[in-house]
Design a protein around this motif. Structure first.
Motif, mmCIF file in Angstrom:
data_model
loop_
_atom_site.group_PDB
_atom_site.id
_atom_site.type_symbol
_atom_site.label_atom_id
_atom_site.label_comp_id
_atom_site.label_asym_id
_atom_site.label_seq_id
_atom_site.Cartn_x
_atom_site.Cartn_y
_atom_site.Cartn_z
ATOM 1 N N GLY A 4 -30.612 -20.500 6.251
ATOM 2 C CA GLY A 4 -30.002 -19.227 5.851
ATOM 3 C C GLY A 4 -30.636 -18.658 4.593
ATOM 4 O O GLY A 4 -30.963 -17.469 4.523
ATOM 5 N N LEU A 5 -30.845 -19.510 3.601
ATOM 6 C CA LEU A 5 -31.388 -19.020 2.325
ATOM 7 C C LEU A 5 -32.839 -18.588 2.480
ATOM 8 O O LEU A 5 -33.248 -17.545 1.975
ATOM 9 C CB LEU A 5 -31.266 -20.105 1.245
ATOM 10 C CG LEU A 5 -29.868 -20.311 0.670
ATOM 11 C CD1 LEU A 5 -29.864 -21.445 -0.346
ATOM 12 C CD2 LEU A 5 -29.351 -19.041 0.015
ATOM 13 N N ILE A 6 -33.634 -19.405 3.207
ATOM 14 C CA ILE A 6 -35.038 -19.034 3.402
ATOM 15 C C ILE A 6 -35.119 -17.737 4.188
ATOM 16 O O ILE A 6 -35.893 -16.839 3.863
ATOM 17 C CB ILE A 6 -35.812 -20.179 4.098
ATOM 18 C CG1 ILE A 6 -35.950 -21.326 3.112
ATOM 19 C CG2 ILE A 6 -37.168 -19.701 4.585
ATOM 20 C CD1 ILE A 6 -36.844 -22.434 3.543
ATOM 21 N N GLY A 7 -34.251 -17.645 5.204
ATOM 22 C CA GLY A 7 -34.227 -16.417 5.992
ATOM 23 C C GLY A 7 -33.996 -15.207 5.116
ATOM 24 O O GLY A 7 -34.673 -14.195 5.237
ATOM 25 N N LEU A 66 -20.168 -18.038 17.252
ATOM 26 C CA LEU A 66 -20.749 -19.358 17.103
ATOM 27 C C LEU A 66 -20.573 -19.905 15.689
ATOM 28 O O LEU A 66 -20.163 -21.042 15.495
ATOM 29 C CB LEU A 66 -22.236 -19.326 17.467
ATOM 30 C CG LEU A 66 -22.503 -19.027 18.945
ATOM 31 C CD1 LEU A 66 -23.992 -18.962 19.220
ATOM 32 C CD2 LEU A 66 -21.849 -20.089 19.819
ATOM 33 N N LEU A 67 -20.875 -19.060 14.687
ATOM 34 C CA LEU A 67 -20.834 -19.572 13.318
ATOM 35 C C LEU A 67 -19.400 -19.666 12.798
ATOM 36 O O LEU A 67 -19.117 -20.443 11.891
ATOM 37 C CB LEU A 67 -21.682 -18.699 12.405
ATOM 38 C CG LEU A 67 -23.182 -18.824 12.686
ATOM 39 C CD1 LEU A 67 -23.970 -17.745 11.966
ATOM 40 C CD2 LEU A 67 -23.686 -20.200 12.251
ATOM 41 N N ALA A 119 -17.677 -17.476 8.334
ATOM 42 C CA ALA A 119 -17.649 -16.019 8.421
ATOM 43 C C ALA A 119 -18.738 -15.385 7.558
ATOM 44 O O ALA A 119 -19.339 -14.383 7.946
ATOM 45 C CB ALA A 119 -16.279 -15.492 8.014
ATOM 46 N N VAL A 120 -19.017 -15.990 6.408
ATOM 47 C CA VAL A 120 -20.054 -15.440 5.525
ATOM 48 C C VAL A 120 -21.411 -15.565 6.186
ATOM 49 O O VAL A 120 -22.176 -14.600 6.285
ATOM 50 C CB VAL A 120 -20.110 -16.216 4.195
ATOM 51 C CG1 VAL A 120 -20.962 -15.476 3.207
ATOM 52 C CG2 VAL A 120 -18.740 -16.461 3.663
ATOM 53 N N LEU A 121 -21.720 -16.787 6.645
ATOM 54 C CA LEU A 121 -22.994 -17.002 7.331
ATOM 55 C C LEU A 121 -23.130 -16.045 8.493
ATOM 56 O O LEU A 121 -24.187 -15.478 8.732
ATOM 57 C CB LEU A 121 -23.068 -18.443 7.846
ATOM 58 C CG LEU A 121 -23.557 -19.505 6.887
ATOM 59 C CD1 LEU A 121 -23.467 -20.876 7.535
ATOM 60 C CD2 LEU A 121 -24.992 -19.220 6.478
ATOM 61 N N ALA A 146 -26.628 -8.420 -3.302
ATOM 62 C CA ALA A 146 -26.296 -9.158 -2.075
ATOM 63 C C ALA A 146 -26.907 -10.575 -2.021
ATOM 64 O O ALA A 146 -26.209 -11.526 -1.693
ATOM 65 C CB ALA A 146 -26.674 -8.349 -0.844
ATOM 66 N N PRO A 147 -28.218 -10.739 -2.346
ATOM 67 C CA PRO A 147 -28.763 -12.109 -2.317
ATOM 68 C C PRO A 147 -28.049 -13.024 -3.307
ATOM 69 O O PRO A 147 -27.901 -14.226 -3.048
ATOM 70 C CB PRO A 147 -30.231 -11.928 -2.705
ATOM 71 C CG PRO A 147 -30.544 -10.506 -2.459
ATOM 72 C CD PRO A 147 -29.271 -9.760 -2.671
ATOM 73 N N LEU A 148 -27.584 -12.462 -4.423
ATOM 74 C CA LEU A 148 -26.858 -13.262 -5.402
ATOM 75 C C LEU A 148 -25.594 -13.851 -4.764
ATOM 76 O O LEU A 148 -25.277 -15.021 -4.943
ATOM 77 C CB LEU A 148 -26.493 -12.388 -6.600
ATOM 78 C CG LEU A 148 -25.800 -13.070 -7.784
ATOM 79 C CD1 LEU A 148 -26.187 -12.350 -9.065
ATOM 80 C CD2 LEU A 148 -24.302 -13.079 -7.677
ATOM 81 N N ILE A 149 -24.879 -13.011 -4.011
ATOM 82 C CA ILE A 149 -23.643 -13.465 -3.359
ATOM 83 C C ILE A 149 -23.959 -14.612 -2.404
ATOM 84 O O ILE A 149 -23.259 -15.626 -2.351
ATOM 85 C CB ILE A 149 -22.989 -12.306 -2.575
ATOM 86 C CG1 ILE A 149 -22.573 -11.193 -3.514
ATOM 87 C CG2 ILE A 149 -21.814 -12.803 -1.742
ATOM 88 C CD1 ILE A 149 -21.258 -11.369 -4.192
ATOM 89 N N LEU A 150 -25.058 -14.450 -1.662
ATOM 90 C CA LEU A 150 -25.439 -15.485 -0.704
ATOM 91 C C LEU A 150 -25.721 -16.803 -1.430
ATOM 92 O O LEU A 150 -25.258 -17.868 -1.015
ATOM 93 C CB LEU A 150 -26.669 -15.022 0.081
ATOM 94 C CG LEU A 150 -26.886 -15.687 1.429
ATOM 95 C CD1 LEU A 150 -25.743 -15.361 2.358
ATOM 96 C CD2 LEU A 150 -28.201 -15.250 2.037
#
Lengths: 322, 502
Positions: free
Chosen positions: B154-157, B262-263, B271-273, B434-438
């Motif tokens: 997820g993070l690399i993506g 699925l997730l 739900a976040v993923l 947004a990336p920070l939240i992830l």
């Protein structure tokens, strides 16, 4: 008969006197609504019991009793909060061994002192710990577990719902009694630990009976319970299986220090009555806990006894929270 | 057929007048609290829990479930209109949804969100009915190694697919990881970066972070822009979708629903993923990825259907395994216990009418939500025409109420003010939050699972490569990195990602 001005005056003087008198009588009483502070989010075991008690106590005490959730920092935020509330019986706190026994041992700077800042009111329930393995595991009892662990020392891992929780320390007791070095893996609460157990991600887990009973025997197998007597008719205690260990967790009620003795006694009696009522007892049993209730002296004795019991275990573990 | 008779039992239970009433009450309350920024389903369920004592367990659960998925519906409204995500899964909706609102297309965004959510809700409900038991078993296959690898993926993506400055995206993820470090370390129980403040021992609250970085910073920067500071930049257009938009949204909704279903069953950040990956997927396969973050309707449809589907399928672990996958479901588990029902694998056999009744009520509730919400869209959109000088103090007040109610503590309000300032600095530096939240959500999960895995394997890292599921996710991550480095793709990437979003 006509109501003259004089008569009105007389009546109002009477009324004032009466009110004053009534106020005098109530001086020993608790002013305003009483709140039971639960230092955890709504929906957990201690929250449910507090709500059940509050519902009964409003009738016994004849005044509103409400539950306030003040979660944070594993209960420390709520404890700190009640410490600063007036010591007049209007605020109570639900506590457990983590807050009152373990924390003073593992925090070098704890924001409250269980002995100096609070007075015990009543113990309201106890709960046993259980050691369980996945249902697919070949291990059937504690003897089998010890043999298996000796054969597979690389697999000697146990999970607990949190680092520094009583199940964590109970696991260390098990390892010590069995003479086996076990690695502790902490999970972020009971739910992830259960998932790991069911999915066979970890060979064994130690948690409260309440968290695991529903899954026995479909997904997990409980090998032993931690009390002095059996919790489940077909599951022996640790003692019965040759490990000389026992211990239970509890929930109790405390009030800020300096609360008058008369008020503590009154609240204590109300809790004893609430827990002893059949429907509340039944609900606590359904949750997997035991409706064991004591008055303030009994609760003080329990706290003292548990301090003596857990202090050496916690100190030997070298666990520190900072 | 077994499923048929089960569903029949469920509908028989759910359509009694009393249960229909509680279902309606639940979704109505859910929608309202979803729309109020900051007041989320957690606080509402906690407040309403005692009122369910007197109800039958089925009515109680139907109502509580209704509040939960109703709030997911309502939550997208504030994300789109005010750029205020109430929870992690609606952060992505802000990216394109709020841009659409600024262009006067708030109505269309809300319609897409509602229709997408309805569709996803129906599919997910059906999936719970048919597949809940096998799916629950799959979720058990996820051990610490698998979790770690999925999160790496997820993070690399999110970095590979990041737009504009890749350095900034990585930087923001790292800031998120650092903020996620604050609090009690799960593995050792040690307090990190708490500075003796007990309120920080549980880490920085998600609601505080999201509100500070998105909502509050947005208000600060809007106020800075002087006189003309209404949210609405263009002309307000209708809330009907054009035929073309409708057609482009269908595949996006389908894909979003699938990732959500699925997730969603994964305990934890499902739900976040789901919503993040649905958004990333849309952007990746889109022909015009640069339009994402500037009001692309697919950027609303996909994550909205994903988070609604995930909200529904997150019931699977609770109903079949007795494992609540988030705080809201933990309260639901508590509600079941109050009524003497131990959530767990035996619910299906011991209380079939409860299990199937709740599932049937979810479908009915989704239907009620769409009927309730479509006419309301017009009213919500009109909120945008309220002058900003009236609107922003109201938003701030609601935020404060919501923040206070998370922990009944004023600390979070002060924290949000600080984070709002931080968010404003990010806007000035042109860094997307947004990336920070992830990083904030996934970082601590990644660390926890990595360390647990190493503990359990007694320090042997090969476990990440010997477990097939874990290996496949790591290989996929590697492929993504290599693909991003290939010259042909690199060129395409540079052309493609000139936008300034995720």
């Amino acid at each position: 008969m006509k109501f003259t001005l004089k008569r009105w005056r007389f009546c109002s003087v009477l009324l004032v006197l009466f009110t004053l008198f009534a106020g005098q009588c109530l001086a020993q009483d608790i002013k305003g609504p009483i709140k039971i502070v639960v230092p955890y989010p709504a929906g957990g075991g201690s929250d449910i019991v507090a709500r059940l008690c509050a519902d009964k106590m409003k009738d016994t005490l004849g005044q509103p009793v409400i539950v306030e959730n003040k979660p944070g920092a594993g209960g420390r935020v709520g404890t700190e909060y009640v410490k600063g509330l007036p010591a007049d019986g209007s605020a109570m706190l639900v506590v457990n061994p983590a807050l009152f026994v373990v924390n003073p041992l593992v925090f070098s700077k704890l924001s409250y002192d269980p002995e100096k800042d609070f007075e015990p009111v009543a113990q309201i329930m106890t709960y046993q710990f259980v050691l369980s393995v996945p249902a697919t595991s070949p291990i059937k009892d504690i003897k089998g577990l010890i043999e298996w662990l000796k054969k597979n020392p690389k697999e000697a891992n146990f999970g607990s719902p949190a680092a520094g929780s009583l199940p964590h320390f109970f696991g260390l007791l098990v390892g010590k009694a069995a003479g086996i070095e076990m690695v502790h893996a902490s999970y972020n609460g009971s739910a992830p630990l259960l998932t790991a157990l069911m999915g066979n991600q970890i060979p064994m887990g130690i948690d409260t009976f309440e968290s695991e009973s529903a899954h026995h025997p479909d997904k997990i197998r409980i090998l032993a319970t931690s009390g002095t007597s059996r919790k489940l008719p077909d599951v022996p205690t640790f003692k019965e299986q040759g490990l000389d260990i026992e211990g239970v967790g509890w929930n109790g009620i405390v009030v800020p220090a300096k609360t008058p003795k008369a008020i503590i006694d009154k609240l204590s009696a109300a809790f004893v009555k609430a827990i002893k009522s059949p429907d509340v007892s039944e609900k606590i049993k359904q949750m997997g806990s035991d409706p064991i209730v004591t008055d303030s002296q009994g609760f003080a004795a329990v706290i003292k006894q548990d301090r003596e019991k857990w202090t050496p275990v916690v100190q030997a573990s070298g666990f520190k929270a900072e | 057929m077994d499923l048929y008779s089960n569903l029949l039992l469920g509908f028989n239970t759910a359509v009694t007048p009393m249960n229909l009433l509680y279902c309606f009450g639940g979704v109505l309350i859910g929608t309202l609290i979803g729309v109020l920024p900051g007041i989320g389903p957690v606080q509402t369920l906690a407040i309403l829990l005692p009122t369910t004592y007197s109800l039958s367990p089925i009515s109680a659960l139907i109502m509580l479930a209704g509040i939960y998925y109703g709030a997911q519906y309502g939550g997208s409204t504030t994300s789109i209109l005010m750029n205020l995500p109430g929870e992690a899964s609606s952060v992505v909706t802000c990216l394109d949804g709020h841009q659409m609102a600024r262009q006067g297309r708030a109505g269309a965004a809300l319609t897409v969100a509602a229709l997408g959510s309805f569709f996803a809700g129906c599919v997910a409900t059906l999936m719970i009915a048919v597949l809940s038991i096998p799916l629950a078993d799959i979720s058990l296959k996820f051990g610490p190694a698998e979790y770690f690898s999925v999160i790496v993926f997820g993070l690399i993506g999110s970095i590979v697919l990041a737009s504009g400055s890749i350095i900034k995206a990585i930087g923001m993820i790292v800031v998120g990881l650092l903020l996620g470090m604050v609090g009690t370390d799960v593995t050792s129980g040690a307090q990190r970066f708490c500075f003796g403040v007990s309120e920080l021992a549980d880490g920085i609250g998600f609601v505080a972070l999201a509100m500070g970085l998105f909502g509050i910073s947005d208000i600060i920067s809007s106020l800075e822009k002087g006189e003309k500071r209404d949210i609405l930049k263009g002309k307000l257009t209708g809330f009907m979708l054009s035929k073309k938009e409708f057609l482009t949204c269908i595949p996006a909704t389908l894909r979003g629903t699938l990732s959500g279903c699925l997730l969603g069953i994964l305990p934890g950040g499902g739900a976040v993923l789901a919503s993040f990956s649905a958004y990333m997927l849309e952007k990746k396969i889109s022909k015009d990825p640069e339009s994402f973050g500037k009001g692309n309707i697919k950027g609303v449809a996909a994550p909205e259907s994903a988070n609604n589907a995930a909200a529904q399928t997150s019931f699977i672990p609770l109903l079949t395994l007795g494992i609540p996958s988030n705080v809201v479901l933990a309260i639901m588990a508590g509600a079941m216990m109050i009524h003497g029902i131990q959530p767990g694998p035996r619910v299906i056999t011991s209380n079939p009418e409860l299990f199937w009744g709740v599932i049937a009520s979810m479908w009915i509730g989704n239907l009620m939500l769409i009927i309730l919400n479509l006419p309301l869209i017009g009213i919500w959109v009109r909120l945008l025409s309220v002058p900003y000088r009236v609107l922003y103090p109201a938003i701030l007040v609601f935020c404060c109420i919501g923040l206070y109610s998370v922990n009944n503590n004023t600390f979070d309000i002060g924290l949000t003010a600080l984070l709002g300032l931080l968010g404003y600095i990010f806007i000035k530096l042109d860094c997307e939050p947004a990336p920070l939240i992830l990083g904030f959500v996934l970082g601590p999960m990644m660390e926890e699972n990595f360390r647990r895995c190493m503990l359990l394997s007694h320090g042997d890292p090969s476990v990440f490569f010997t477990r097939p599921l874990s290996l496949s996710f790591l290989l996929l991550s590697l492929i993504m990195v290599v693909a991003a480095g290939l010259p042909a793709l690199k060129k395409k990437r540079e052309v493609a990602f000139q936008g300034d979003d995720l």
